[in-house]
Scaffold this active site. Structure first.
Site: not given
Length: 698
Positions: A34, A36-38, A114, A118, A137, A197, A314, A432, A435, A454, A459
């Site tokens: 990290d 070296e990347y920075d 596949e 979610d 989408r 996704e 598919k 209710c 109320c 109600c 309310c």
């Protein structure tokens, strides 16, 4: 003018950082530390600060460089993003395979399975290898342009990888960073849209909720909601702090460049460009192999660092997909198999009554907390009084709960064999609880007698619900206007109806508990932006019974303004797609109420948009004017799209469902329930030959 050596150094740094991003975030195989990347990243930033002209849209520095926006512009997809038909039944999977085989009777079929991630569906559009647009989408045809937010996701390439000419045609082989070179068909297209996704990792979700809880903020219900809520943030700097990732598995528009001819080859093709693709797939040649793959995925998915709720099946070969075609909503060559919802057993400690925005009194099970499908559940819906009686649910019962659609907890059944005799019946209240008004049943259009309501529009619980619904992302999309703020606004008497939201000031908001200046300003900015929202959002936000987002859009396509909708009679409303007697009567009743008319006028005075962007004036009358067609089955020589185009060109309309308003049903092979309903209603049924003659006569 930037010196050549500095320009060359910048280009080399940018290319190297892209490679390291790909190795770390896509392949999970970092090759440098990290630190070296920075160091390289800081050097890149310094060069761009000294020479701003070096900063390009595909520079690694632009991942969090977007500025906050007031709202997301609409983006129309070049090719619509379709959804999938789904099932929880293995016999229905077998029926699906048989159905596809009948469409391709002489052909051998190969399937690919596949994981169904979610998350939130997105489309990434690249032009000449550079990311130009990232969009949600939306309704399939039009989504939100959230490019700045998607750029913050490190596994989304800002620039696609290119392969030296001498490497094309060679077999894929590991490169320095553990990836693969492209096959010969991998030349970079001029335009490529990639679909997939965006999701939040399980580890990241747990950490984010812990941080929010410690800060006194509302926690997210599940990783999907957290991902969706993150992408709807108007400030990309906030999105950049969220643990989001992406998986890509499909294509939209592609211009130029050789394209693979199967899904499995296409996934390799996309991986070669630098995209993150599904970590496991299965290729199957029979139903039995499909069932084995589905079962195996159900086992291994528990080890994924993201939520999955099913398997996507598919056809592997693209040419076969074309021959199968699509319905108006979904492809015929794919299906999602949803795994049975996870269940848990717990004790029902009490039953409380929740009053919704329409006044419905809903019983809620108060449970001993139990961990289920990624979150701790302490409450579950019991729907209505009749459901309580039908399932014989009593206070003190041991009950089985599940998340319906993996989101909303519900009580599935009672373990009556575990009763001890200490359980007690619940007496459903006839007043209710909020109320004290006497509850009523079946007083509104199309109302079922099982729902107690109600009747008091003042309310507090109803008002809270209406305010929260108005601010919701699917309605007026006012950031920060959730359940907590809605309750505060009502309790403090700052808001008595949704029009009052537009009279709020920063000074008024700062009187609320835990409301800071920044939160108040952000909320008010969302309120101002909501004035320009399209009519369908306002119509949905009004909370008219039976008028959901889909119905609101249908009305927006048929009527130019809110006034036109509210002044229309039931017969005029019925002319709009998807509007039946119950919905039409509900709208007429709502618009006839003097309180509602007063609310509309106040919203008009506050400057809200009453015009529909979806509205399209009727085409000039043709021979099919006033006639409604429904298409079902597979036609011998033309696609549904071609048939629809002929109908619309002659002034007709195509609907998705058969009703007494349907003039003709155009039926092909494998016609299903629509044909049966047409026969029951006596609607005239056409085959393709009769349809062609009818068009010619027109």
């Amino acid at each position: 003018m930037v010196p050549a050596d500095i320009r060359s150094r910048h280009a080399a740094l940018a290319a190297e950082l892209r490679q390291h991003d790909h190795a770390y975030y896509v392949l999970a195989k970092p090759v440098i530390s990290d630190q070296e990347y920075d160091r390289r990243y800081r050097e890149l930033l310094e060069l761009e600060q000294q020479h701003p002209e070096l900063t390009t849209p595909d520079s690694p520095s632009q991942r969090v460089g977007g500025k906050p926006v007031s709202e997301f512009p609409a983006y129309r997809h070049a090719i619509p993003m379709m959804s999938l038909d789904n099932t929880y039944s293995q016999p229905e999977v077998r029926e699906f395979v048989n159905r596809v085989q009948k469409l391709l009777p002489e052909e051998s079929l190969e399937w690919i399975v596949e994981p169904k991630v979610d998350g939130l569906a997105v489309s990434l559009r690249y032009e000449h290898g550079v990311l130009r647009v990232g969009a949600t989408r939306g309704d399939g045809a039009t989504g939100d342009d959230i490019t700045s937010n998607l750029k913050t996701i490190r596994s989304v390439p800002l620039k696609l990888r290119e392969v030296p000419l001498e490497k094309r045609g060679a077999q894929p082989e590991p490169d320095l960073f553990g990836g693969t070179n492209l096959p010969e068909s991998g030349s970079l297209p001029a335009v490529i849209e990639v679909r997939g996704e965006v999701y939040m990792t399980r580890d990241g979700f747990a950490k984010l909720n812990t941080e929010r809880e410690e800060a006194g903020e509302e926690t997210f219900a599940n990783p999907r909601n957290a991902a969706a809520g993150s992408l709807k943030q108007l400030d990309p700097r906030i999105v950049a702090k969220r643990p989001l990732d992406v998986v890509l598995y499909g294509l939209g528009e592609v211009q130029g460049g050789g394209m693979p001819d199967t899904q499995s080859a296409m996934l390799d093709w996309l991986a070669g460009f630098g995209f993150k693709t599904p970590e496991r797939t299965w290729r199957c040649r029979s139903v039995e192999e499909l069932m084995t793959a589905i079962a195996e995925l159900n086992t291994v998915r528990k080890g994924f660092n993201y939520e999955t709720d099913g398997a996507v099946i598919k056809l592997n070969t693209f040419a076969q997909r074309v021959r199968c075609g699509s319905t108006a909503k979904a492809p015929r060559w794919a299906m999602a198999y949803k795994y049975a919802a996870e269940q848990a057993t717990t004790r029902l400690k009490a039953i409380t009554i929740q009053v919704g925005r329409t006044g419905a009194l809903t019983p809620v099970a108060e449970l001993e907390p139990v961990f289920l499908a990624g979150s701790t559940v302490a409450r579950a819906t019991l729907h209505n009084e009749e459901e309580l009686r039908r399932k014989d649910i009593r206070v003190g019962d041991l009950v089985v709960i599940e998340k319906a659609g993996e989101v909303i907890p519900a009580v599935v059944r009672v373990l009556t064999e575990k009763r001890t005799g200490s359980e007690s019946d619940f007496i459903f209240p006839k007043t209710c609880p909020e109320c004290g008004s006497k509850a009523t049943r079946g007083t509104t259009a199309g109302e079922e007698l099982v729902v107690w309501r109600c009747p008091n529009p003042d309310c507090p619980a109803q008002l809270c619900g209406r305010v929260e619904h108005w601010c919701a992302r699917g309605a007026m999309d006012i950031e920060g206007g959730g359940e907590v703020l809605a309750a505060q606004l009502v309790r403090s008497n700052l808001v008595r109806d949704v029009a009052d939201i537009y009279t709020l000031t920063e000074e008024k908001l700062l009187t609320l508990e835990r409301m800071g200046e920044k939160s108040a300003r952000n909320f008010l900015a969302g309120v101002t932006a909501s004035k320009a929202r399209d009519l369908w959002r306002l119509l949905f936000g009004l909370g008219i019974l039976h008028v959901g987002a889909g119905v609101a859009k249908s009305l927006g396509r048929h009527f130019p303004t809110l006034d036109a909708i509210l002044q229309a009679g039931a017969n005029q409303l019925l002319e709009a797609d998807d509007i039946g007697d119950v919905i039409a009567l509900s709208i007429v009743q709502w618009s006839g109420d003097s309180r509602n008319r007063e609310l509309v006028e106040r919203l008009r005075q506050e400057g809200l948009n009453f015009k529909s962007e979806l509205y399209r004036p009727a085409a000039p009358a043709g021979p099919f004017a006033g006639k409604t067609f429904v298409l079902t089955g597979t036609l011998p020589t033309m696609t549904r799209e071609q048939a629809t185009a002929k109908i619309e060109a002659l002034g007709g309309k195509v609907s998705g469902s058969v009703s007494k308003k349907t003039t003709y049903v155009l039926a092909g092979a494998e016609a299903g329930s629509k044909l049966e309903k047409a026969q029951q209603l006596g609607v005239r049924i056409l085959d393709e030959a009769e349809f062609v003659r009818l068009c010619a006569a027109g």
